[in-house]
Design an enzyme around this catalytic site. Structure first.
Site, PDB file in Angstrom:
ATOM      1  N   LYS A   1     -36.376 111.572 -54.836  1.00 33.14           N
ATOM      2  CA  LYS A   1     -36.972 111.631 -53.209  1.00 33.14           C
ATOM      3  C   LYS A   1     -35.823 111.911 -52.291  1.00 33.14           C
ATOM      4  CE  LYS A   1     -40.262 109.543 -50.027  1.00 33.14           C
ATOM      5  NZ  LYS A   1     -40.844 108.458 -49.630  1.00 33.14           N
TER       6      LYS A   1
ATOM      7  N   SER B   1     -45.840 109.276 -48.089  1.00 37.75           N
ATOM      8  CA  SER B   1     -44.811 110.069 -47.945  1.00 37.75           C
ATOM      9  C   SER B   1     -44.294 110.672 -49.283  1.00 37.75           C
ATOM     10  CB  SER B   1     -43.566 109.499 -46.926  1.00 37.75           C
ATOM     11  OG  SER B   1     -43.053 108.765 -47.582  1.00 37.75           O
TER      12      SER B   1
ATOM     13  N   SER C   1     -46.387 104.376 -48.954  1.00 36.73           N
ATOM     14  CA  SER C   1     -45.950 105.859 -49.609  1.00 36.73           C
ATOM     15  C   SER C   1     -45.609 106.058 -50.893  1.00 36.73           C
ATOM     16  CB  SER C   1     -44.571 106.199 -48.604  1.00 36.73           C
ATOM     17  OG  SER C   1     -45.248 106.622 -47.560  1.00 36.73           O
TER      18      SER C   1
END
Lengths: 100, 500, 493
Positions: C79, C159, C183
């Site tokens: 990420k 997210s 998330s």
């Protein structure tokens, strides 16, 4: 509680985010929508309740007073520190001239 | 006892109310939240870690030594130590503050209320000892430095100072004159240096004061205060107060009101001026730093802090007076600075050892030597003296010789002069240079006999009651002995022979 | 020939260790899959060389007979909230565009030390603020899933939407995620994969671009409970550089996995039965209870009375922390600088931040600034933190009656991109079931349960006691074994 356009402009200035008029116009009802919604927290009786300080019971650890013990948190790496600077000169960061 | 310091305004007398926020750099090797060095004077940005530069994802981890030093300082001013405290973020934007917030302590400071004693100083206008309240001590990060004169359109930022630990020591508005404020800063500095928590070096910025001043009619409500930032000497602190108090009186007497504002001091003119605001509105949005948990101190840590405290100025001064029998003046002078008492105590111990008497018996002699004789000699020599020669051993030897009567006070100075210039053993110097006084009763008796024989008339006058003539005989004897006779021995023999 | 992209973490690790195939073969296969999948927009940058170098190192170690590490030979997606040395790290923002850190986050370093390689940096909602992956400066991420019979671009959740999309699309066997208020779990649920947020403090936050410090936790996203256990072991661990890091040994979660729940009690929080929750979600929840009962657990009702207030409290605490955490993006030391003609320092800040932050980030910074400002602090922030205490207390109470809590992960399945953009609040409600565990710092996991009638995945959430990741993983495994979820999105990219 709701915020006025002037208040939003003031908050944006406090947060150092320049906002055009149109953006402010858009932001005001959005923020008010959110603030109205969080207002419900006022319903909860929190008398005698301590605000949360540590999510998981844990105590603050202190580190030893040793210079540059771990390179990740050490000084003496000016090139690394300046590597991504938009304006770096003579080992300094450059910013628009400040008058104090 | 109320201070008598007053500003004489056109409409009457005004009293000044002063509070000080002293920022003292904590003595530590590494910064408060990173491992970068705190050493003074390094090349720009060479003592900056990724944490100090607030790179994305960097986190603070507190330095135990900084906490320990702040706790010890709190203990030294007999303050409440909060076993539970927290770090808060103070949010504002400035180029010397990479995180966009300063980690400080607003809601739960490490150290609570304490106090500090300033001593009576008649000459300075402090008629009596006075206790100044201390509101709190909290720990926080220092900011970086901006340089404005290196480039036509840019300011340069050096982050070396960023994140160095500061203690903010906040007094109560208890001071009433520039002299009291000066004494407070000096005393605080002395305590910090005794404790070893701050080097007190004001030139290098290790101690700075924010000076809060307001004026009022004596005894009435507090007036509106101004805060003059970053004042870096005792003299300047006093000047700020003097200037601000008079300025405020002028403003009020001319029908104006004092603005609550932040001001800057200009050392060149001795005046203060309004500071251009760093933040349009001072809304710092303090909240607990979520990167740090509450700081909880254990009893063992506190005990260790307390056990490591040295004897502090007030206690030492009292001991010097009561146990060593020193005058209040000498006691105060000797305890004001760490270096002074350290030298004194070393010399006292050495002298007592060499003489073979308890310290209390020789303390006054050593104090006089340390405070007036030795500094006088050193000063008179100027560059000729090598201070490295001023060892406790050599000085103690001189004092011991003097104590035994082998040398006079004058000879002690002369010997010390030579020691300072060339080093060497005081006893050898005394022997070689003939800097010894004669205690040989035979030689002295012979000289006195000759003087008595030659001054029969004066002897009669003396014996007839003219006591003052005793001094004449002493003088004659010393002259005959070329000043090298031990005055005590001379006195004794003269007394025996004239009165006998 | 094996299709390596169908393999998960455990299969790759064991296959490489056993000599069934080389790490290089695996890395090459995934590099190729990543290169083909540009339409998903899951990656902001790809780093095939990193993946190959790590694979070669693993193969070389194996040739020498050395230990390969927990993730030996496994290429993963990272990420783009984790700082990676020399590789652009943006948090999907314009303000950090081009930023190449001179440091490596603790979690990513742990993964490389365990033998993993990096396929690239994964797209996300900007500064991890979002629940649909529509706030990235680098464009929306597309879910590999489509609603049956439609071609609309679907949200992979947020997210960690780049992570969920990549893992679900089989262009990465696993990926890192971060979870501040759901998330990891919400995108996992939207895409039919597993994701666990461990106890707050398990994974170091050092080097992870901060959103809300008291909530942010990293965790793995993968296609099975076992893979999550393996990867979490590699990611977690005490880090003296993070003052909130837990100074505890990392358990051997993989070895202790057990789907036998005899003697365990599973709590069903009655307050999670909320208006507006999709019927099919409620059905999956019922099914989840059945599965866990079948695994030997006793199902008990529990009450978490302050559940309703968790989400609004979160939307005070998280923006407040974010408003301060994001103050460092000022155009002085790194990232974007906007310097209008004649601008002073403060003008430069305002211009830089205006140009560098997206709308959602600005919105949250403003909310955060407002709730911390003079006169409002106690009414908003202090009250929210008190409610947080009450939410945590609810869980504490609840866990006196059960070992693990079962709930839906999200109130709905994935939705088409752009469909919830009208009102930020509607978007926020996506995390209504995920946020309470975040506020309390508890380990929580989403595992896929089934497809709904539209052919979209639904997830079930397990929440455990502090430090009891094992309990969460075990219950997750029990569901996994019974759900037999093996649906895959049809490849359209």
């Amino acid at each position: 509680m709701s915020v006025t356009r002037e208040e939003v402009a003031k908050i944006a200035s406090l947060a150092r985010i320049r906002m055009a008029d149109a953006e402010l116009d858009r932001m005001v009802p959005e923020l008010n929508g959110i603030l109205d919604w969080v207002e419900q927290l006022g319903e909860v009786d929190t008398a005698g309740v301590e605000p949360m300080t540590a999510v998981i019971p844990n105590t603050l650890r202190l580190r030893d007073d040793v210079v540059d013990a771990d390179p990740h948190t050490a000084g003496g790496r000016r090139d690394d520190v300046l590597a991504n600077a938009p304006a770096a000169e003579h080992g300094f960061f450059g910013v628009p001239k400040v008058i104090e | 006892m109320v201070s008598t310091y007053r500003i004489q305004g056109a409409t009457g007398e005004w009293e000044v109310v002063i509070g000080l926020e002293v920022h003292a750099q904590v003595t530590s090797n590494a910064k408060l939240f990173s491992g970068a060095s705190t050493a003074f004077g390094a090349e720009p940005n060479t003592q900056v870690s990724l944490v100090d530069a607030a790179m994305p994802g960097m986190l603070p981890v507190p330095n135990r030594e900084c906490i320990r030093q702040a706790v010890r300082t709190g203990m030294a001013i007999e303050a409440q130590i909060n076993k539970w405290s927290r770090f808060d973020r103070k949010n504002y934007f400035y180029a010397d503050l990479p995180q966009g917030y300063q980690i400080s302590q607003l809601y739960h400071p490490l150290v609570g209320e304490g106090s500090l004693l300033i001593e009576a100083d008649e000459k300075a206008g402090i008629p009596e000892d006075k206790v100044i309240g201390i509101e709190r001590i909290h720990v926080e990060q220092d900011a970086g430095k901006l340089m404005h004169d290196q480039h036509p359109t840019m300011s340069y930022v050096d982050l070396n100072r960023v994140g160095i630990a500061l203690m903010e020591i906040v007094s109560k508005p208890d001071m009433r004159s520039p002299a009291e404020a000066g004494a407070y800063v000096r005393k605080l500095r002395s305590i910090l240096r005794y404790v070893g928590s701050c080097d007190g070096n004001m030139e290098e910025g290790s101690m700075r004061a924010d000076v809060n001043v307001s004026v009022r009619r004596p005894g009435e409500e507090f007036g509106t205060r101004t805060e003059t930032k970053n004042v870096n000497s005792v003299r300047f602190v006093m000047q700020v107060i003097e200037y601000e108090a008079n300025r405020q009186v002028d403003v009020i007497e001319n029908g104006g009101t004092v603005d609550q504002e932040t001001r800057l001091f200009d050392p060149n003119t001795g005046t203060t001026r309004t500071m251009r605001s760093k933040e349009d509105a001072h809304d710092y949005r303090y909240f607990p730093d979520p990167d740090l948990l509450p700081l909880e101190l254990e009893d063992s840590f506190l005990e260790e802090c307390r056990a490591s405290l040295p004897e502090l100025p007030d206690a030492k001064r009292t001991r010097y007076e009561n146990d060593l029998g020193l005058t209040p003046y000498n006691a105060r002078e000797l305890t004001a600075e760490v270096e002074t008492f350290a030298r004194f105590e070393t010399l006292l111990a050495e002298t007592a050892k060499q003489i073979g008497k308890p310290e209390a018996k020789v303390a006054t002699q050593v104090a006089n030597w340390a405070l007036s004789v030795a500094p006088g000699v050193l000063k008179s020599l100027g560059d000729e003296a090598d201070p490295a020669n001023a060892t406790a051993e050599a000085q103690a030897k001189i004092l011991a010789m003097q104590d035994k009567g082998d040398i006079s006070g004058g000879q002690a100075k002369e010997i010390y002069e030579i020691v300072l210039k060339t080093g060497g053993d005081p006893e050898t110097i005394a022997d070689e240079k003939g800097l010894k006084q004669v205690s040989d009763t035979g030689a002295i008796e012979a000289a006195i006999d000759a003087i008595i024989a030659a001054n029969g008339d004066k002897v009669d006058e003396y014996r007839g009651g003219k006591d003052k003539l005793f001094g004449f005989f002493v003088g004659q004897t010393m002259k005959a002995m070329q000043g090298k006779a031990n005055p005590a021995v001379v006195n004794q023999i003269l007394k025996d022979k004239l009165d006998g | 020939m094996t299709d390596f992209t169908q393999l998960g973490v455990k299969q790759i690790r064991d296959g490489v260790a056993g000599g069934d195939f080389t790490a290089r073969e695996v890395a090459e296969a995934f590099n190729a899959a990543v290169a083909e999948a540009a339409e998903l927009n899951a990656f902001i940058v790809t780093t095939p060389d990193h993946a190959l170098a790590a694979a070669d190192a693993t193969d070389a170690k194996r040739a020498k007979g050395e230990e390969l590490g927990k993730m030996g030979g496994v290429p993963i997606g990272m990420k783009d909230l984790f700082a990676t040395k020399g590789v652009q790290t943006t948090a999907a923002s314009h303000i950090l565009e081009g930023f190449e850190p001179e440091y490596e986050s603790t979690v990513s370093q742990n993964l490389w030390d365990a033998g993993a390689g990096m396929l690239g940096k994964l797209n996300l909602d900007q500064f991890a603020m979002g629940s649909s992956n529509e706030t990235s400066y680098f464009g929306n991420v597309n879910s590999p899933w489509k609603k049956d019979g439609t071609n609309a671009a679907m949200s992979p959740g947020g997210s960690s939407g780049g992570s969920s999309s990549a893992v679900a699309a089989r262009i990465a066997p696993a990926a890192t995620g971060t979870d501040t208020g759901g998330s990891i779990r919400q995108p996992a649920a939207f895409t039919g994969i597993c994701g666990i947020k461990p106890t707050y403090g398990r994974c170091s936050r050092w080097g992870v671009v901060a959103f809300a410090s008291s909530l942010d936790q990293a965790g793995p996203m993968a296609r099975s409970v076992e893979d999550c256990a393996i990867m979490l072991e590699a990611m977690a661990g005490f880090d003296p550089k993070d003052a909130t890091s837990l100074d505890m040994p990392v358990p051997n979660w993989e070895a202790a996995l057990s789907a036998d729940l005899k003697g365990k009690k599973v709590g069903i929080p009655r307050e999670y039965r909320m208006d507006g929750t999709d019927e099919e979600i409620l059905k999956s929840w019922e099914q989840g209870k059945e599965w866990l009962r079948d695994a030997g657990a006793e199902i008990v009702d529990v009450s978490l009375p302050h559940t309703k207030y968790a989400l609004p409290a979160y939307y005070i605490v998280a923006p407040a922390e974010a408003s301060s955490n994001l103050a460092r993006y000022d155009g002085v030391r790194y990232g974007l600088r906007e310097l209008p003609e004649g601008a002073g320092l403060q003008d430069m800040y305002a211009a830089t931040r205006a140009a560098g932050f997206g709308d959602e980030v600005k919105r949250r910074i403003l909310i955060g600034t407002y709730v911390l400002s003079a006169g409002f602090y106690d009414a908003y922030y202090t009250q929210a933190q008190k409610i947080r205490t009450l939410v945590a207390r609810d869980f504490e109470q609840g866990f006196t009656q059960c070992d693990v809590i079962l709930a839906p992960t999200t109130p709905t399945a994935s939705f088409p991109l752009g469909s919830l953009n009208e009102d930020p609040l509607t978007m926020y409600l996506n995390d209504v079931f995920a946020v309470p565990a975040s506020l309390a710092g508890l380990p929580a996991m989403s595992v896929p349960a089934m497809l709904n009638s539209d052919g979209l995945p639904l997830g079930l959430q397990l929440v455990g006691k502090p430090f009891d990741e094992q309990g969460v993983l075990n219950a997750g495994l029990a569901i996994q074994n019974r759900a037999n979820f093996n649906a895959q999105p049809e490849k359209w990219w």
